[in-house]
Design a protein around this motif. Sequence first.
Motif, PDB file in Angstrom:
ATOM      1  N   MET A   1       0.851  -1.231  -0.016  1.00 55.29           N
ATOM      2  CA  MET A   1       0.034   0.011   0.094  1.00 55.29           C
ATOM      3  C   MET A   1       0.762   1.107   0.084  1.00 55.29           C
ATOM      4  O   MET A   1       1.912   1.349   0.885  1.00 55.29           O
TER       5      MET A   1
ATOM      6  N   THR B   1      -2.404   6.400   0.300  1.00 56.13           N
ATOM      7  CA  THR B   1      -3.649   5.499   0.933  1.00 56.13           C
ATOM      8  C   THR B   1      -3.198   5.038   2.266  1.00 56.13           C
ATOM      9  O   THR B   1      -3.956   4.936   3.024  1.00 56.13           O
TER      10      THR B   1
ATOM     11  N   GLN C   1      -4.432   6.975   5.003  1.00 58.68           N
ATOM     12  CA  GLN C   1      -5.927   6.802   5.262  1.00 58.68           C
ATOM     13  C   GLN C   1      -6.236   5.320   6.308  1.00 58.68           C
ATOM     14  O   GLN C   1      -7.039   5.296   6.842  1.00 58.68           O
ATOM     15  N   TYR C   2      -5.063   4.634   5.889  1.00 56.98           N
ATOM     16  CA  TYR C   2      -5.378   3.106   6.359  1.00 56.98           C
ATOM     17  C   TYR C   2      -4.163   2.657   7.166  1.00 56.98           C
ATOM     18  O   TYR C   2      -3.747   1.671   6.527  1.00 56.98           O
TER      19      TYR C   2
ATOM     20  N   GLY D   1      -2.504   5.263  -5.439  1.00 53.68           N
ATOM     21  CA  GLY D   1      -2.300   5.935  -4.311  1.00 53.68           C
ATOM     22  C   GLY D   1      -1.151   6.511  -3.625  1.00 53.68           C
ATOM     23  O   GLY D   1      -0.796   6.622  -2.579  1.00 53.68           O
TER      24      GLY D   1
ATOM     25  N   ARG E   1      -1.349  15.384   0.757  1.00 51.10           N
ATOM     26  CA  ARG E   1       0.158  14.640   0.114  1.00 51.10           C
ATOM     27  C   ARG E   1       1.161  15.522   0.146  1.00 51.10           C
ATOM     28  O   ARG E   1       2.319  15.408  -0.134  1.00 51.10           O
TER      29      ARG E   1
END
Length: 313
Positions: A74, A78, A81-82, A179, A270
């Motif tokens: 990942m 992204t 976010q997680y 991402g 970002r």
Amino acid sequence: TIIILGSNGQIGTELAEALRTKFGAENIITTDIREPQTPSPIQNFETINVLDKAALKSLFEKHKPTQVYLLAAMLSATGEQYPQKAWDLNMNGLLNVLDLAVELGNIKKIFWPSSIAVFGPHSPKVNTPQYCVMDPNSIYGISKLAGERLCEYYHEKYGLDIRSIRYPGIISWKTAPGGGTTDYAVHIFFEALAKGSYESFLSAQTALPMMYMDDAVRATIKLMDAPAESLSIRSSYNLAGVSFTPEMIAEEIKKILPNFGMSYSSGDPRQAIADSWPQSIDDEYARKDWNWDIAYDLEAMTKDMIKNLKTNN
Ligand code: VAH
């Protein structure tokens, strides 16, 4: 047999093509967590989740790979976010591959991508060296730094031949990135051709190390082909490409598309990630150990991107 884990991604897609050309399509098994958008029998595709260690073991026992490329991960934006999912995938995916390689013994070489994201706010910003302070503050960068430490540890402790590159942002036209913070440098080309304009989520002067996909794939294969005894780095090699700002790439595009309009949004999360990263990289070890040399500068990359997007999309 070579197995690529995460073959649907931006790098995996093109690395799979290059490896099929080099070793023959019949020797390359591609895998990802879901079917590719454009399936074709040449891909020898199998669905696999790198976090399912039992399934991964069965895959490795079935195909007895001599090389494994682990590209499932990942990316930075992204990941913010997680963060827990990013840590789990990036770390346990790597540990599953490393531990199975030790257990099964038939995997001769492993490739695992690191990133310039392993550097942080207190790392030198310009010509960032191979060794320096590394205080990444994105979960992606933290996982990549930890991953580098694991790769070196498994090499030292178990003799695994793991090879790694700290990729800069990668620019390509075949498969969109997923991402990342550097994705603006890919989106700009698609939108320049589709809409004649682009609104950058990074500010005009945000300089980042970047690289054209052709160079990134060539570097990866060059590293994997190098004799093991010539490699002095078993964490991950710095690799410099071309460093540029959104303003610079917009100017380069305007040379080909004079009516292209560039604008800038502000407040995108970002921006903080990009600001924590180096502006340029020193890749003396890659040059010394495996004769690395870049082929695409900003002008050549821009020309090739626009030419290919015009004829292929
Ligand atoms: C990202 N494309 O933006 C990736 C890469 C150096 C950037 O790690 O997260």
